[in-house]
Design a protein around this motif. Sequence first.
Motif, PDB file in Angstrom:
ATOM      1  N   MET A  84      37.510  -3.006  42.877  1.00 43.65           N
ATOM      2  CA  MET A  84      38.851  -2.652  43.340  1.00 43.65           C
ATOM      3  C   MET A  84      39.927  -3.416  42.558  1.00 43.65           C
ATOM      4  O   MET A  84      41.044  -2.926  42.372  1.00 43.65           O
ATOM      5  N   ARG A  85      39.593  -4.622  42.122  1.00 42.76           N
ATOM      6  CA  ARG A  85      40.533  -5.423  41.333  1.00 42.76           C
ATOM      7  C   ARG A  85      40.755  -4.759  39.960  1.00 42.76           C
ATOM      8  O   ARG A  85      41.868  -4.736  39.442  1.00 42.76           O
ATOM      9  N   ILE A  86      39.688  -4.227  39.382  1.00 39.32           N
ATOM     10  CA  ILE A  86      39.794  -3.624  38.044  1.00 39.32           C
ATOM     11  C   ILE A  86      40.371  -2.213  38.117  1.00 39.32           C
ATOM     12  O   ILE A  86      41.225  -1.836  37.322  1.00 39.32           O
ATOM     13  N   TRP A  87      39.880  -1.429  39.086  1.00 34.84           N
ATOM     14  CA  TRP A  87      40.286  -0.019  39.200  1.00 34.84           C
ATOM     15  C   TRP A  87      40.757   0.292  40.621  1.00 34.84           C
ATOM     16  O   TRP A  87      40.043   0.933  41.399  1.00 34.84           O
ATOM     17  N   ALA A 107      31.931  -6.592  31.055  1.00 36.45           N
ATOM     18  CA  ALA A 107      32.681  -6.660  29.798  1.00 36.45           C
ATOM     19  C   ALA A 107      32.232  -5.604  28.788  1.00 36.45           C
ATOM     20  O   ALA A 107      33.034  -5.120  27.979  1.00 36.45           O
ATOM     21  N   ASP A 108      30.948  -5.217  28.818  1.00 35.90           N
ATOM     22  CA  ASP A 108      30.424  -4.238  27.857  1.00 35.90           C
ATOM     23  C   ASP A 108      30.573  -2.791  28.329  1.00 35.90           C
ATOM     24  O   ASP A 108      30.190  -1.865  27.612  1.00 35.90           O
ATOM     25  N   PHE A 109      31.121  -2.596  29.518  1.00 41.36           N
ATOM     26  CA  PHE A 109      31.324  -1.254  30.056  1.00 41.36           C
ATOM     27  C   PHE A 109      32.630  -0.728  29.472  1.00 41.36           C
ATOM     28  O   PHE A 109      33.699  -1.298  29.706  1.00 41.36           O
ATOM     29  N   SER A 110      32.590   0.342  28.694  1.00 42.79           N
ATOM     30  CA  SER A 110      33.754   0.734  27.888  1.00 42.79           C
ATOM     31  C   SER A 110      35.028   0.983  28.699  1.00 42.79           C
ATOM     32  O   SER A 110      36.126   0.673  28.213  1.00 42.79           O
ATOM     33  N   PRO A 111      34.978   1.526  29.938  1.00 37.38           N
ATOM     34  CA  PRO A 111      36.242   1.699  30.675  1.00 37.38           C
ATOM     35  C   PRO A 111      36.810   0.397  31.238  1.00 37.38           C
ATOM     36  O   PRO A 111      37.873   0.419  31.853  1.00 37.38           O
ATOM     37  N   TYR A 112      36.122  -0.745  31.028  1.00 33.25           N
ATOM     38  CA  TYR A 112      36.541  -2.001  31.651  1.00 33.25           C
ATOM     39  C   TYR A 112      37.974  -2.378  31.271  1.00 33.25           C
ATOM     40  O   TYR A 112      38.744  -2.858  32.098  1.00 33.25           O
ATOM     41  N   ASN A 113      38.335  -2.168  30.014  1.00 38.81           N
ATOM     42  CA  ASN A 113      39.656  -2.587  29.536  1.00 38.81           C
ATOM     43  C   ASN A 113      40.699  -1.472  29.578  1.00 38.81           C
ATOM     44  O   ASN A 113      41.797  -1.631  29.049  1.00 38.81           O
ATOM     45  N   LYS A 117      31.375  15.085  31.362  1.00 40.39           N
ATOM     46  CA  LYS A 117      31.070  14.198  30.229  1.00 40.39           C
ATOM     47  C   LYS A 117      30.938  12.761  30.719  1.00 40.39           C
ATOM     48  O   LYS A 117      31.876  12.214  31.303  1.00 40.39           O
ATOM     49  N   VAL A 118      29.786  12.168  30.485  1.00 43.64           N
ATOM     50  CA  VAL A 118      29.571  10.768  30.855  1.00 43.64           C
ATOM     51  C   VAL A 118      30.220   9.893  29.776  1.00 43.64           C
ATOM     52  O   VAL A 118      29.750   9.841  28.641  1.00 43.64           O
ATOM     53  N   VAL A 119      31.308   9.242  30.137  1.00 49.98           N
ATOM     54  CA  VAL A 119      32.028   8.376  29.201  1.00 49.98           C
ATOM     55  C   VAL A 119      31.198   7.141  28.891  1.00 49.98           C
ATOM     56  O   VAL A 119      31.048   6.741  27.737  1.00 49.98           O
ATOM     57  N   ASP A 120      30.634   6.523  29.929  1.00 44.33           N
ATOM     58  CA  ASP A 120      29.772   5.342  29.758  1.00 44.33           C
ATOM     59  C   ASP A 120      29.053   5.086  31.073  1.00 44.33           C
ATOM     60  O   ASP A 120      29.484   5.552  32.138  1.00 44.33           O
ATOM     61  N   TRP A 121      27.957   4.377  30.987  1.00 44.47           N
ATOM     62  CA  TRP A 121      27.262   3.941  32.197  1.00 44.47           C
ATOM     63  C   TRP A 121      26.655   2.564  31.914  1.00 44.47           C
ATOM     64  O   TRP A 121      26.429   2.187  30.768  1.00 44.47           O
ATOM     65  N   ILE A 122      26.447   1.805  32.988  1.00 41.59           N
ATOM     66  CA  ILE A 122      25.893   0.457  32.846  1.00 41.59           C
ATOM     67  C   ILE A 122      25.059   0.125  34.076  1.00 41.59           C
ATOM     68  O   ILE A 122      25.366   0.571  35.184  1.00 41.59           O
ATOM     69  N   SER A 123      23.982  -0.613  33.856  1.00 35.97           N
ATOM     70  CA  SER A 123      23.192  -1.158  34.958  1.00 35.97           C
ATOM     71  C   SER A 123      23.297  -2.674  34.886  1.00 35.97           C
ATOM     72  O   SER A 123      22.802  -3.298  33.943  1.00 35.97           O
TER      73      SER A 123
END
Length: 372
Positions: free
Chosen positions: A337-340, A246-252, A206-212
């Motif tokens: 790496m800082r975020i995840w 910021a608009d990538f849903s797993p960001y937060n 399942k693709v949770v989200d993707w961003i370019s």
Amino acid sequence: MAPKRPTGAGALPAHSVEPHATHMPDPAQLYAALDLGTNSCRMLIARPKGAQFHVVDSFSKTVQLGQGLEASGKLSRASMARTVQALQICRRKIEQHQVRHMRLVATEACRRARNARDFIRYVRRETGLPLEIIEPEEEARLAVISCAPLVSKSTEQLLVVDIGGGSTELVWIDISGVPGPDRPRAIMRLSGGFRSDPAALEPAAKVVDWISVPLGVATLKDQFQDVEDDAARFALMSWYFEEKLADFSPYNSAQAREGFQIIGTSGTVTTVAASHLGLRRYDRTKVDGLRMSSDQIDRVIRDYLALGPEGRRTDPRIGRDRHTLIMSGAAILQALMRIWPTDKLSVADRGLREGLLYAQMSADGVLEEGPY
């Protein structure tokens, strides 16, 4: 002779690569895939073998198609001429091998340039090659399926990152509902699209989200050329890239390291891996599939900063064709790496070209079912 298997812990075999054949393979079995990016022109010619493929010829050249695009919004005559020269070599290889199946694609530079259609017509007139511009979602999807063989059976959450010259694609995939041994195959099935088929009989990825993000190693570097201090420029590039997520849903959302895998596909990631291993001469069999931790990546990046621009230029682990772009790529990698933070970043010396080959061969039914 096929290369040794990747040395990274838990890595699955990469596609095998063989030297130029002593006899010409059957042209009906050959497939070509060409990736024309913002910075490079790269092509593979391969034939299917089991669930994988063997590469029989390849080409790679830095063409800097996107040089000056940020300021003018157009591809320059000089960059187009350089690129066509490289494409002429690709055409000769395709003709030499009598390749009948091919897909030749262009990405971010051509998506953004106002004169991209004129360039495509110019390429067709000068080379006869049917170059097409693909959308960001397809670029991301092809990068994802190319990395299927590197997916660990223990991975439940997967982030695939493709750092290009003009853009960076991120795809977050939940494979927790797929049995471990089937996870690489589930990733391969995403070649048909990122939306899950509710009627599918098999457990699906399942693709949770993707961003370019329209920032890659070349375009991010161009944004901060006026900053003279090396360390300050690097920090600004890293934080600027993070702002674009910021608009990538797993960001937060915080992510536990256990069961989480990042696969990085790009020249940046393979160069960082080669530096970590201390390779004075690049060796794909040691790099593709290697696992690195956030701490190991951070040590390499700190080493790059300590070297400074001149030290990086002469460092054989980085290479003369990569030294001007490595810090913008490292800034993107550091932001991720800082975020995840993860103990499992898998290095992928593969990407769009391999995805194009898998997609073509799968559509024609010439690949066997895994294991990959």
